[in-house]
Design an enzyme around this catalytic site. Structure first.
Site, PDB file in Angstrom:
ATOM      1  N   GLY A  92       0.828  -1.205   0.000  1.00 15.83           N
ATOM      2  CA  GLY A  92       0.000   0.000   0.000  1.00 15.83           C
ATOM      3  C   GLY A  92       0.858   1.249   0.000  1.00 15.83           C
ATOM      4  N   ASP A 109       0.381  -0.397  13.012  1.00 13.27           N
ATOM      5  CA  ASP A 109       0.756  -1.704  12.440  1.00 13.27           C
ATOM      6  C   ASP A 109       0.939  -2.776  13.512  1.00 13.27           C
ATOM      7  OD1 ASP A 109       0.703  -0.677   9.871  1.00 13.27           O
ATOM      8  OD2 ASP A 109       2.806  -0.078   9.922  1.00 13.27           O
ATOM      9  N   LYS A 120      -6.332  -2.592   6.094  1.00 13.41           N
ATOM     10  CA  LYS A 120      -4.895  -2.892   5.943  1.00 13.41           C
ATOM     11  C   LYS A 120      -4.757  -4.089   4.989  1.00 13.41           C
ATOM     12  CE  LYS A 120      -3.338   0.401   8.519  1.00 13.41           C
ATOM     13  NZ  LYS A 120      -2.584   1.480   7.885  1.00 13.41           N
TER      14      LYS A 120
HETATM   15  C1  S3P Z   1       2.920   3.622   6.322  1.00 15.24           C
HETATM   16  C2  S3P Z   1       1.813   4.208   6.893  1.00 15.24           C
HETATM   17  C3  S3P Z   1       0.746   3.437   7.551  1.00 15.24           C
HETATM   18  C4  S3P Z   1       1.203   2.024   7.897  1.00 15.24           C
HETATM   19  C5  S3P Z   1       1.944   1.359   6.767  1.00 15.24           C
HETATM   20  C6  S3P Z   1       3.167   2.165   6.377  1.00 15.24           C
HETATM   21  C7  S3P Z   1       3.915   4.487   5.656  1.00 15.24           C
HETATM   22  O1  S3P Z   1      -0.351   3.342   6.668  1.00 15.24           O
HETATM   23  O2  S3P Z   1       0.083   1.226   8.261  1.00 15.24           O
HETATM   24  O3  S3P Z   1       2.350   0.050   7.138  1.00 15.24           O
HETATM   25  O4  S3P Z   1       5.037   4.012   5.372  1.00 15.24           O
HETATM   26  O5  S3P Z   1       3.601   5.653   5.412  1.00 15.24           O
HETATM   27  P1  S3P Z   1      -1.515   4.454   6.604  1.00 15.24           P
HETATM   28  O6  S3P Z   1      -0.931   5.698   6.085  1.00 15.24           O
HETATM   29  O7  S3P Z   1      -2.528   3.871   5.672  1.00 15.24           O
HETATM   30  O8  S3P Z   1      -2.027   4.573   8.011  1.00 15.24           O
END
Ligand code: S3P
Length: 454
Positions: A100, A325, A352
């Protein structure tokens, strides 16, 4: 990554965890290091790079976009930056795998290019919401088409003039914030991002390290627009700290496995990442920080964790983004604790790599734990019977299989639960552990886990 063979584990019961471990490099920092080094002028060296599938997918995307990236040794990369306008179109879709972070941050970068791009991901990523980046990027002037319901693939049209915006995030998300800041590098005028709660600030810190004008404080960041070559990123070396989120599994495991005494070396201690430490300490965990220092501008410390009886807590909603996380691991700590643990204000867990509230509730129920799930959280009724008895009981006549749903963190959290179980059980579909924590199985075994391929 997409299409990998299905793998399972058989876990538990385990032994006390002892010794010293060093977990792999930080995923968030590794993604951003590849991106900014690629867009910089000059050659950057990255040390401590996470050799995980997510971060390798991001590096492969930039290679497809014409960036030369060398791997002179494991965990290091030499990136020959092409400058903000030096990327070249890829004839093929760009595969972000399971990541993501990769897809959302890339959407910001690619919105500012002169050429069209398509971002695709694996089955899990293809179900994750992208409107959260499409909508504000469109307000900046980007043109992005998605699949039905705002899902990947993303088709990003190039040659658009972007303009800076002043945007307040509806949910706390470092990924969305970062996508907008990266698009801001190509925009006319400043881009300001405001957050309902401060999130990890690696993009902001790294932009500063690469010489880009940006101001930030917890909860707000303002990046100068780079339209018309107003500014440039200058190559620099990046040192990636060990990933707190990977260390988190061992913090919980050593807390709940009686007799454990384990040291995790040189863990990244960015305050926007260490919410689990606060929660575990509220629960009575015995975790000591030593050798606190700075590496590459980030706080790092050794963490010594000794088993301790835990009690249930109401997790303060204010620290939820700082441990976003870590909830799969926290569910296991809560299940081993005395009394109830209440989680609220954590609806983001449903979007997630899997629906983590549902996945962990199901995993713990399969091991005999009562969990009441609500829309934005859950109450876990801890078993807390003390050291002498297993926290979880399985009937050898009825084999238990916990489905990780292809989610790396569900697999690793379930493996901790296995160590406190009366017998062994299976965890299905664990191949994606390699997205964030390659070698978890060997490292866990070396510390005392009972875990084998199923
Ligand atoms: C991340 C932000 C978080 C986290 C992901 C990594 C990042 O996600 O859950 O594992 O590297 O910016 P979200 O921005 O969707 O909260």
């Amino acid at each position: 990554m997409s299409g990998g063979a299905r793998k399972d584990w058989i876990v538990g019961p385990g032994r006390p965890l002892t010794g010293r471990l060093r977990v792999p490099g930080d995923k968030s920092v590794s993604h951003r290091a590849i991106m900014l080094a690629s867009l910089a002028e000059g050659v950057s060296r990255i040390d401590g790079f996470l050799e995980g599938e997510d971060t390798r997918a991001t590096a492969a995307v930039f290679q497809r976009l014409g960036v030369k990236i060398e791997a002179p040794s494991p965990q290091s990369r030499i990136v020959h930056g092409v400058g903000l306008h030096g990327l070249r179109a890829s004839a093929e879709a760009l595969d972000c795998g399971n990541a993501g972070t990769g897809m959302r941050l890339l959407a910001g970068v690619l919105a500012g290019q002169a050429f069209d791009s398509t971002l695709v991901g694996d089955a899990s990523l293809s179900k994750r919401p992208m409107r959260r980046v499409i909508d504000p990027l469109s307000t900046m002037g980007a043109a992005i088409d998605s699949g039905d319901g705002g899902l990947p693939p993303l088709r990003i049209r190039g040659g658009r003039a972007l303009r800076g915006i002043d945007y307040t995030l509806p949910v706390a998300s470092a990924q969305v914030k970062s996508a907008l800041l990266l698009a801001g590098l190509y925009a006319e005028g400043d881009t300001i991002v405001r957050e309902p709660h401060p999130t990890r600030d690696y993009t902001e810190r790294m932009l500063t390290a690469f010489g880009w004008p940006i101001e930030f404080e917890p909860g707000v960041a303002r990046v100068r627009g780079g339209a018309g070559n107003a500014h440039a990123l200058r190559a620099t070396d990046v040192h990636v700290p060990a990933d707190f989120s990977s260390a988190a599994f061992f913090l919980v495991a050593a807390s709940v496995i009686p007799g454990s005494d384990l040291v995790l070396e040189a863990v990244g201690m960015n305050p926007r990442r260490t919410g689990l430490l606060e929660a575990l300490r509220m629960m009575g965990a015995d975790i000591e920080e030593t050798n606190a220092t700075k590496a590459g501008g980030e706080a790092v410390a050794d963490l010594r964790v000794r088993a301790a009886p835990l009690r249930g807590i109401a997790v303060p909603e204010a620290i939820v983004p700082d441990m976003i996380d870590e909830f799969p691991a926290l569910f296991v700590a809560a299940a081993c604790a005395e009394g109830e643990t209440r989680i609220a204000g954590a609806a983001e867990l449903r979007v997630k790599e899997s629906d983590r509230l549902a996945a962990m509730s199901a995993a713990l129920r399969a091991l005999g734990v009562r969990v009441d799930e609500v829309a934005d959280g859950a109450t876990i009724h801890g078993r807390g019977q003390g050291d002498a008895v297993p926290a979880f009981v399985v009937d050898p006549a009825t084999p238990v299989v916990i489905d990780s749903l292809g989610d790396h963190r569900i697999a690793m959290a379930s493996a901790i639960a296995g160590q406190r179980c009366s017998g062994s059980f299976a965890i299905g579909d664990i191949a994606n552990v390699a997205t964030s924590f390659p070698g978890f199985d060997d490292l866990a075994r070396s510390a005392g886990f009972t875990l084998r391929d199923g």
